[in-house]
Design an enzyme around this catalytic site. Sequence first.
Site, mmCIF file in Angstrom:
data_model
loop_
_atom_site.group_PDB
_atom_site.id
_atom_site.type_symbol
_atom_site.label_atom_id
_atom_site.label_comp_id
_atom_site.label_asym_id
_atom_site.label_seq_id
_atom_site.Cartn_x
_atom_site.Cartn_y
_atom_site.Cartn_z
ATOM 1 N N ASP A 13 -0.034 -0.692 -5.054
ATOM 2 C CA ASP A 13 -1.528 -0.224 -5.192
ATOM 3 C C ASP A 13 -1.570 1.015 -6.223
ATOM 4 O OD1 ASP A 13 -1.008 1.285 -3.117
ATOM 5 O OD2 ASP A 13 -3.281 1.149 -2.388
ATOM 6 N N ASN A 14 -0.390 1.654 -5.983
ATOM 7 C CA ASN A 14 -0.305 3.017 -6.853
ATOM 8 C C ASN A 14 1.250 3.464 -6.282
ATOM 9 O OD1 ASN A 14 -2.623 3.970 -4.264
ATOM 10 N ND2 ASN A 14 -0.664 4.653 -4.035
ATOM 11 N N CYS A 22 -5.710 4.450 -3.906
ATOM 12 C CA CYS A 22 -6.096 3.041 -3.546
ATOM 13 C C CYS A 22 -7.406 2.374 -4.011
ATOM 14 C CB CYS A 22 -6.127 2.995 -1.893
ATOM 15 S SG CYS A 22 -4.859 3.864 -1.032
ATOM 16 N N LYS A 34 -6.395 -5.037 3.887
ATOM 17 C CA LYS A 34 -7.174 -3.826 3.664
ATOM 18 C C LYS A 34 -8.069 -4.043 2.313
ATOM 19 C CE LYS A 34 -6.655 0.870 1.562
ATOM 20 N NZ LYS A 34 -5.383 1.807 1.263
ATOM 21 N N LYS A 69 1.932 9.439 -5.672
ATOM 22 C CA LYS A 69 0.633 8.934 -5.585
ATOM 23 C C LYS A 69 -0.294 10.345 -5.565
ATOM 24 C CE LYS A 69 -2.403 7.446 -1.783
ATOM 25 N NZ LYS A 69 -2.766 7.007 -0.448
ATOM 26 N N ASP A 120 0.860 -1.224 -0.019
ATOM 27 C CA ASP A 120 -0.075 -0.123 0.062
ATOM 28 C C ASP A 120 0.963 1.154 0.035
ATOM 29 O OD1 ASP A 120 -2.164 1.836 0.167
ATOM 30 O OD2 ASP A 120 -2.700 0.927 1.673
ATOM 31 N N ASP A 121 0.953 1.840 -1.123
ATOM 32 C CA ASP A 121 1.450 3.233 -1.351
ATOM 33 C C ASP A 121 3.224 3.083 -1.225
ATOM 34 O OD1 ASP A 121 -0.910 4.288 -1.306
ATOM 35 O OD2 ASP A 121 -0.671 5.605 0.680
ATOM 36 N N HIS A 178 -11.251 -1.589 1.332
ATOM 37 C CA HIS A 178 -11.525 -0.135 0.837
ATOM 38 C C HIS A 178 -12.184 -0.323 -0.514
ATOM 39 C CE1 HIS A 178 -9.323 4.019 0.477
ATOM 40 N NE2 HIS A 178 -10.322 3.862 0.779
#
Length: 556
Positions: A319-320, A106, A160, A347, A67-68, A162
């Site tokens: 994810d990004n 996300c 996660k 991001k 994540d990130d 989301h």
Amino acid sequence: MMCCSSVLTMIPVARRSTISGYGERKVSWILRILPCLVIPFLLGGAPTVKSLQTPVLKPNIIFIFADDMGWNDVGFHGYNEIRTPNIDRLASEGVILNGYYTQYMCTPSRSALMTGKYPIRTGLQHYVLRIAEPRGLPLTEKIMPQYLDEAGYKSHMIGKWHLGYSQKQMTPTLRGFESFFGYYTGQNDYFNYTPTAGVGAQGEYLAFDLWDNLQPARNSIGRYATELFTEKAVGIINSHDYKDPLFLYLSHLAPHYANAYDPVQAPQKYIDRFPGIANEGRRKYAATVSALDDSVGQVMDALKVKGVAGNTVIVFSSDNGGAGAEQGIEFGPPSTFASNWPLRGAKSSQWEGGLRTTAALWSPLLELKGRVSTELYHISDWLPTFIRLAGGSPIDNLDGYDIWDSISKGLPSPRKEILHQIDPVWGEYALRWNQYKLISGSHANAAGYRIDKWYDPEGGFHANYVVPNAPGALACADKKTAEIVACDAVAMPCLFDIEMDPCEYWNIAAERTDIVDYMMDLIRAFNETALPSNNLPQDPRAAAGLNNGLVQPWLE
């Protein structure tokens, strides 16, 4: 045809060519199997070679989401400030995906992963789902675990989600996952599992968010999220009955920020691994990545110990792009200390630093391993690719492509374009077509700040961390000496040749107006079918005081 089956099964596989006395009995055997050889021709055809082969086992599929995480936060991209030996091993033994793209944030990325569709098809293209927002991935959408369930898989999710939780039907175990251990919202604390982002001026939405299926997992308070999620993943690998193939979606919190008052969280044992990183924030961030790297290693080891690694496909992806200090400037604190160097942006932007993400695929099933692919791939491609590996039929009306042959055999990607964004709210439009990328519009905060620059790692760029000839390193011009052709994407569209200029230095829109016009026409065509984003205000009925202090469905 039962006679053929019965004759073959009477002979153990290991002994069929060495049966004692076969010479004396060969006439008898021929007479017994002759009808099996003749009848198929009388019925219209002989059994094919394929029909007599042992069916190929469907591979286990493990998807590990960071994540990130920034482009510059793994060793195999050529900068080893943060040591990631397990992720690097996965990449070096498999295929590094250097032409792989996600969405810019996300929720849009996760919706594309689960549906195989661009976020404009689901109304999730603008920003992210907020806590207490009464919407999510539409229930009309069939998603990855539901497809894989039809192919005989058992699907489990950790981490996660989301993608919405206002209704119970939106949560993972009601959308195809056999089990879920994780959290619904987009951000969380690594120890107390109480998200703080957007919880209201009076903290009215401040609530506990960690779930074991549909039950709050309060007994896990105090456990470090990365270690806890890894433990759950290894437990599933160890306990799964492999008569059915496994799909494990391990969607980590790391290295996303934790909360405003303590944004980067990691146990001291991980922080101590990086005494050479002087910047405290970057050192703590490195610790979160290191814990994540340990997780990847433990998952790979568990598969090998269980004896199923040989029939497993593992995808590692962020994810990004990474979120660094620039996020805090545009959106307010907190921020983490990710690095997307040498890419432009980060991001939440439509520049390469926001979209071109760290990814690799590992599997003994690959025909060509230990290489770098620069073919064009998108996060929406995983759904049709996994369905193909599962033996399913192609799915209509997807934006994703089956990219297995391209990754495994080194063939050209079937994909020639990626719709990066259509967002009238922020006025951003971006498209990749062949080697060209077009950007029109760029979001700014109230002070006019935009995430459209090149950002060194927090604490500075240090040449001693550069890995010469790293397989996944990008070949960009030296920014200090490069002649940068300015781009003001708000004033007019900008165009870049990403194959020649992956760091987006040279805006060639003025010299290739034909390409600009063509790509703007493509964007307009996509826009004709785009759903509105329909972001909704937070629903007071989701307040913690009305929901037992829990982040839970409230619209039942």
